[in-house]
Motif scaffolding. Structure first.
Motif, short mmCIF file in Angstrom:
data_model
loop_
_atom_site.label_atom_id
_atom_site.label_comp_id
_atom_site.label_asym_id
_atom_site.label_seq_id
_atom_site.Cartn_x
_atom_site.Cartn_y
_atom_site.Cartn_z
N MET A 1 -24.19 -4.71 3.58
CA MET A 1 -24.51 -3.79 4.68
C MET A 1 -24.01 -4.34 6.03
O MET A 1 -23.50 -3.59 6.86
N LEU A 2 -24.18 -5.66 6.22
CA LEU A 2 -23.68 -6.26 7.45
C LEU A 2 -22.16 -6.15 7.54
O LEU A 2 -21.60 -5.91 8.62
N ALA A 3 -21.50 -6.32 6.39
CA ALA A 3 -20.04 -6.21 6.36
C ALA A 3 -19.57 -4.80 6.70
O ALA A 3 -18.46 -4.60 7.20
N ARG A 4 -20.44 -3.82 6.43
CA ARG A 4 -20.10 -2.42 6.72
C ARG A 4 -20.48 -2.02 8.14
O ARG A 4 -20.38 -0.85 8.52
N GLY A 5 -20.99 -2.98 8.90
CA GLY A 5 -21.28 -2.70 10.31
C GLY A 5 -22.71 -2.34 10.61
O GLY A 5 -23.03 -2.00 11.76
N GLU B 1 -31.36 -2.11 11.51
CA GLU B 1 -31.17 -0.96 10.63
C GLU B 1 -31.45 -1.32 9.16
O GLU B 1 -32.11 -0.56 8.44
N ILE B 2 -30.97 -2.48 8.76
CA ILE B 2 -31.19 -2.91 7.37
C ILE B 2 -32.68 -3.20 7.15
O ILE B 2 -33.25 -2.85 6.12
N ALA B 3 -33.31 -3.84 8.14
CA ALA B 3 -34.74 -4.15 8.04
C ALA B 3 -35.56 -2.88 7.90
O ALA B 3 -36.47 -2.80 7.06
N ASP B 4 -35.24 -1.86 8.69
CA ASP B 4 -35.96 -0.59 8.61
C ASP B 4 -35.77 0.06 7.23
O ASP B 4 -36.71 0.63 6.66
N GLY B 5 -34.54 -0.06 6.69
CA GLY B 5 -34.25 0.56 5.40
C GLY B 5 -34.96 -0.12 4.24
O GLY B 5 -35.37 0.53 3.28
N LEU B 6 -35.11 -1.43 4.33
CA LEU B 6 -35.75 -2.19 3.24
C LEU B 6 -37.24 -2.41 3.45
O LEU B 6 -37.92 -2.91 2.56
N GLU C 1 -36.75 -11.72 8.18
CA GLU C 1 -36.53 -11.78 6.73
C GLU C 1 -35.10 -11.39 6.39
O GLU C 1 -34.47 -11.97 5.49
N ILE C 2 -34.56 -10.42 7.10
CA ILE C 2 -33.18 -9.99 6.88
C ILE C 2 -32.22 -11.12 7.26
O ILE C 2 -31.23 -11.39 6.56
N ARG C 3 -32.50 -11.81 8.36
CA ARG C 3 -31.66 -12.94 8.77
C ARG C 3 -31.68 -14.04 7.70
O ARG C 3 -30.65 -14.65 7.39
N THR C 4 -32.87 -14.32 7.12
CA THR C 4 -32.99 -15.32 6.08
C THR C 4 -32.16 -14.95 4.85
O THR C 4 -31.46 -15.78 4.27
N LEU C 5 -32.24 -13.65 4.48
CA LEU C 5 -31.47 -13.17 3.32
C LEU C 5 -29.97 -13.27 3.59
O LEU C 5 -29.18 -13.60 2.71
N ALA C 6 -29.59 -12.99 4.81
CA ALA C 6 -28.16 -13.02 5.18
C ALA C 6 -27.62 -14.45 5.14
O ALA C 6 -26.42 -14.66 4.91
N GLU C 7 -28.50 -15.43 5.37
CA GLU C 7 -28.07 -16.82 5.39
C GLU C 7 -28.17 -17.52 4.06
O GLU C 7 -27.75 -18.67 3.93
N MET C 8 -28.71 -16.82 3.05
CA MET C 8 -28.82 -17.43 1.71
C MET C 8 -27.46 -17.74 1.14
O MET C 8 -26.54 -16.91 1.23
N GLU C 9 -27.32 -18.93 0.57
CA GLU C 9 -26.05 -19.31 -0.05
C GLU C 9 -26.00 -18.80 -1.49
O GLU C 9 -27.02 -18.78 -2.19
N GLU C 10 -24.82 -18.39 -1.90
CA GLU C 10 -24.63 -17.91 -3.26
C GLU C 10 -24.55 -19.11 -4.19
O GLU C 10 -24.00 -20.16 -3.85
N SER C 11 -25.12 -18.95 -5.40
CA SER C 11 -25.07 -20.05 -6.38
C SER C 11 -24.62 -19.52 -7.72
O SER C 11 -24.61 -18.34 -7.96
#
Length: 272
Positions: free
Chosen positions: A242-246, A251-256, A262-272
């Protein structure tokens, strides 16, 4: 999730029953003497399912049966029903040996005071594929194999599939018993009778029920943790898309239905 056996379904091959049966010093002593072809006067039990953990950052081990004799020789006897990948069991035995040595050698003590030790794996499979009833390993010189290191370390692997090649009739009968055959001979019948005796003890039955409940609780906690981690990873991937789509964080927080933090934490999570 692992399916745990009921108490009545346990056999000599199950770790809990294996430990209970070898709490009988007469049976444990005889088994050691037959496997190693040595004489043992008396055994001293250190701990049942002894745990060795030398530090917070180190990997610990749990030993099935850990005993010491009157001469200070140490014996670790393990029932091994799971076949490891190539060299896995050998590496495991090496690690067990190193952990036992670290515990035996107290700080400041001389190396020459290290106890003689025997690590014995009783395998329900042929660990080295040569159909030998027993594989015994000690250190010797590659250039001249008559030169022995004599460091007091011995590792043995019994093969339940190699009973027909065992010279000692009692060892052959024991290997057949581990392989699921009927109890034969005085010693193996004594082992089997001990299994039945242990099953008649209500105290031991309650002990197994408590242990089973604890194992189930840990399994459920691990499963719940895994599901939560999986859900968080899914949400993280969605947030990043969603962030990549602008889309903005709000907006993402309101949708979820989550907070912006919490959205910032999710955005900073590293992929494993």
């Amino acid at each position: 999730m692992e399916n745990l056996k009921s108490f009545d379904e346990l056999t000599f091959l199950d770790n809990f029953m294996f430990q209970c049966v070898l709490r009988n010093p007469r049976l444990c002593k005889h088994l050691i003497e037959k496997i190693l072809q040595i004489s043992v006067k008396e055994l001293h039990y250190q701990e049942f399912e002894k745990t060795i953990n030398l530090g917070l950052a180190s990997k610990g081990i749990r030993l099935d049966v850990y005993v010491r004799d009157e001469q200070g020789r140490v014996y670790d006897i393990e029932m091994q029903c799971t076949q490891f990948p190539q060299k896995g069991l050998a590496k495991r035995s090496r690690f067990y040996q190193s952990m036992i040595d670290m515990e035996l050698l107290e700080k400041g003590e001389k190396y020459e005071n290290l106890n003689a030790s025997y690590i014995i794996f009783i395998c329900t499979f042929d660990p080295f594929g040569r159909n030998l009833p027993m594989y015994t390993f000690t250190h010797c010189c590659e250039e001249e194999n008559t030169i022995k290191l004599k460091d007091g370390e011995t590792r043995l692997f019994l093969n339940s599939k190699g009973s027909e090649n065992a010279r000692d009739p009692e060892i052959a009968a024991f290997l057949r018993y581990v392989d699921g055959k009927a109890a034969e001979g005085e010693f193996v019948r004594s082992l089997d009778q001990e299994v039945q005796f242990v099953k008649s003890l209500e105290k031991v039955r309650r002990e197994y029920m408590i242990l089973s409940d604890e194992i189930r609780r840990r399994q459920e906690e691990a499963m719940a943790k895994g599901m939560a981690q999986g859900m968080a990873k899914g949400q993280s991937a969605f947030v990043k898309r969603m962030l990549a789509r602008g889309k903005s964080i709000q907006e993402i927080a309101d949708g979820l239905g989550l907070s912006a933090d919490e959205i910032r934490t999710l955005a900073e999570m590293e992929e494993s």
